[in-house]
Motif scaffolding. Structure first.
Motif, PDB file in Angstrom:
ATOM      1  N   ARG A  40      67.466  92.798  91.575  1.00 38.25           N
ATOM      2  CA  ARG A  40      68.136  92.869  92.890  1.00 38.25           C
ATOM      3  C   ARG A  40      67.789  94.172  93.610  1.00 38.25           C
ATOM      4  O   ARG A  40      67.596  94.175  94.824  1.00 38.25           O
ATOM      5  CB  ARG A  40      69.656  92.717  92.722  1.00 38.25           C
ATOM      6  N   LYS A  62      66.233  80.631  88.652  1.00 38.94           N
ATOM      7  CA  LYS A  62      65.057  80.602  87.786  1.00 38.94           C
ATOM      8  C   LYS A  62      64.713  82.006  87.309  1.00 38.94           C
ATOM      9  O   LYS A  62      65.161  82.999  87.879  1.00 38.94           O
ATOM     10  CB  LYS A  62      63.861  80.035  88.561  1.00 38.94           C
ATOM     11  N   VAL A  64      62.351  85.056  86.781  1.00 35.87           N
ATOM     12  CA  VAL A  64      61.212  85.749  87.402  1.00 35.87           C
ATOM     13  C   VAL A  64      60.131  86.019  86.347  1.00 35.87           C
ATOM     14  O   VAL A  64      60.460  86.341  85.196  1.00 35.87           O
ATOM     15  CB  VAL A  64      61.724  87.084  88.015  1.00 35.87           C
ATOM     16  N   GLY A  89      70.763  90.774  79.940  1.00 41.31           N
ATOM     17  CA  GLY A  89      70.153  89.647  80.656  1.00 41.31           C
ATOM     18  C   GLY A  89      68.665  89.503  80.397  1.00 41.31           C
ATOM     19  O   GLY A  89      67.922  89.013  81.232  1.00 41.31           O
ATOM     20  N   ARG A  92      65.362  86.189  78.693  1.00 40.25           N
ATOM     21  CA  ARG A  92      66.081  84.998  79.136  1.00 40.25           C
ATOM     22  C   ARG A  92      65.320  83.694  78.893  1.00 40.25           C
ATOM     23  O   ARG A  92      65.886  82.618  79.023  1.00 40.25           O
ATOM     24  CB  ARG A  92      66.310  85.069  80.648  1.00 40.25           C
ATOM     25  N   ASN A  96      59.740  85.588  79.062  1.00 41.29           N
ATOM     26  CA  ASN A  96      60.321  86.925  78.884  1.00 41.29           C
ATOM     27  C   ASN A  96      60.026  87.440  77.472  1.00 41.29           C
ATOM     28  O   ASN A  96      59.591  88.580  77.293  1.00 41.29           O
ATOM     29  CB  ASN A  96      61.853  86.899  79.052  1.00 41.29           C
ATOM     30  N   ARG A 137      76.655  88.449  96.023  1.00 42.83           N
ATOM     31  CA  ARG A 137      75.497  87.860  95.345  1.00 42.83           C
ATOM     32  C   ARG A 137      75.157  86.506  95.943  1.00 42.83           C
ATOM     33  O   ARG A 137      76.032  85.678  96.158  1.00 42.83           O
ATOM     34  CB  ARG A 137      75.788  87.733  93.836  1.00 42.83           C
TER      35      ARG A 137
HETATM   36  O1  C5P Z   1      71.938  88.588  84.745  1.00 43.99           O
HETATM   37  P1  C5P Z   1      72.213  88.189  86.150  1.00 43.99           P
HETATM   38  O2  C5P Z   1      73.217  87.095  86.272  1.00 43.99           O
HETATM   39  O3  C5P Z   1      72.495  89.350  87.052  1.00 43.99           O
HETATM   40  O4  C5P Z   1      70.831  87.570  86.693  1.00 43.99           O
HETATM   41  C1  C5P Z   1      70.763  87.045  87.980  1.00 43.99           C
HETATM   42  C2  C5P Z   1      69.449  86.355  88.202  1.00 43.99           C
HETATM   43  O5  C5P Z   1      68.376  87.294  88.091  1.00 43.99           O
HETATM   44  C3  C5P Z   1      69.105  85.245  87.234  1.00 43.99           C
HETATM   45  O6  C5P Z   1      69.764  84.039  87.518  1.00 43.99           O
HETATM   46  C4  C5P Z   1      67.599  85.156  87.448  1.00 43.99           C
HETATM   47  O7  C5P Z   1      67.277  84.475  88.642  1.00 43.99           O
HETATM   48  C5  C5P Z   1      67.229  86.626  87.609  1.00 43.99           C
HETATM   49  N1  C5P Z   1      66.810  87.186  86.310  1.00 43.99           N
HETATM   50  C6  C5P Z   1      65.512  86.933  85.875  1.00 43.99           C
HETATM   51  N2  C5P Z   1      65.084  87.396  84.659  1.00 43.99           N
HETATM   52  C7  C5P Z   1      65.917  88.093  83.869  1.00 43.99           C
HETATM   53  C8  C5P Z   1      67.244  88.361  84.282  1.00 43.99           C
HETATM   54  C9  C5P Z   1      67.670  87.886  85.524  1.00 43.99           C
HETATM   55  O8  C5P Z   1      64.749  86.294  86.578  1.00 43.99           O
HETATM   56  N3  C5P Z   1      65.487  88.506  82.669  1.00 43.99           N
END
Ligand code: C5P
Ligand code: MG
Length: 198
Positions: A40, A62, A64, A89, A92, A96, A137
């Motif tokens: 963010r 989704k 990233v 987080g 995921r 990742n 958000r």
């Molecule tokens: O953890 P949080 O709820 O803040 O994550 C928000 C969004 O950020 C996720 O739904 C996803 O789109 C993105 N994100 C991601 N890869 C991660 C963590 C979060 O793409 N490892």
């Protein structure tokens, strides 16, 4: 020099990862790095190459591409100058995990994975409450939440299983109030500290 220590923090959206991480920071001196927060932040930079891509992924619930997320994590770790990290987080999904294993895994010591276990209904209520209270958000709405939960079930749960099979998961019941959940978190940290891992 000793490798930096890392604890991964996973759980469904609204399971309380961020809330508990803040308490762990206050009590056990870790640096909290939330992959979602870092994305963010990157999205908010006017000159970011990835701003639009990140926004689309977040709205769609989704994950990233890992190159972006790992480089944000790596930069944040370096910038902190510290050596005990809660990585919240992440990882995921398989992408990742692969990216992490390829680039950063060998340079750190993964202590364990803290998993906040919480049923969907409770999580959805919390996220909608957070949205209504002005979280700002773009994904705390029912439409994005359904997608975020699908991603959690289909992509994140297999990663939790991967670490479970390696004996690395500490499971926490995250349905209760934050202070009660933290009571259990504290036990886990105290126990692991006593084991000399820290
Ligand atoms: O953890 P949080 O709820 O803040 O994550 C928000 C969004 O950020 C996720 O739904 C996803 O789109 C993105 N994100 C991601 N890869 C991660 C963590 C979060 O793409 N490892
Ligand atoms: Mg969070």
């Amino acid at each position: 020099m000793a490798k930096p220590k890392v604890i991964f923090v996973l759980g469904a959206p609204g399971a309380g990862k961020g809330t508990q991480c803040q308490k762990i920071v206050d009590n056990f001196g870790y640096v909290h790095l939330s992959a979602g927060d870092l994305l963010r932040e990157e999205r908010a930079k006017p000159d970011s190459k990835y701003g639009e891509l990140i926004e689309t992924y977040i709205r769609e619930g989704k994950i990233v591409p890992v190159e972006i997320t790992c480089s944000l994590l790596e930069n944040a770790m370096k910038k902190s100058g510290k050596e005990k990290f809660l990585i919240d987080g992440f990882p995921r999904n398989q992408n990742n995990l692969d990216g992490w294993n390829k680039t950063l895994a060998d340079n750190v010591k993964l202590l364990f994975v803290l998993f906040f276990d919480c049923p969907k209904e409770v999580c959805v209520d919390r996220c909608l409450g957070r949205g209504a209270a002005g979280s700002g958000r773009s994904d705390d709405n029912m439409q994005s939440l359904e997608k975020r939960f699908n991603t959690f079930t289909q992509e994140t749960q297999p990663i939790v299983k991967y670490y479970e099979e390696r004996g690395l998961v500490r499971n926490i019941d995250a349905t209760k109030a934050p202070e009660d959940v933290f009571g259990r978190v504290k036990e886990v940290f105290t126990e692991v500290e006593a084991g000399g891992d820290f």
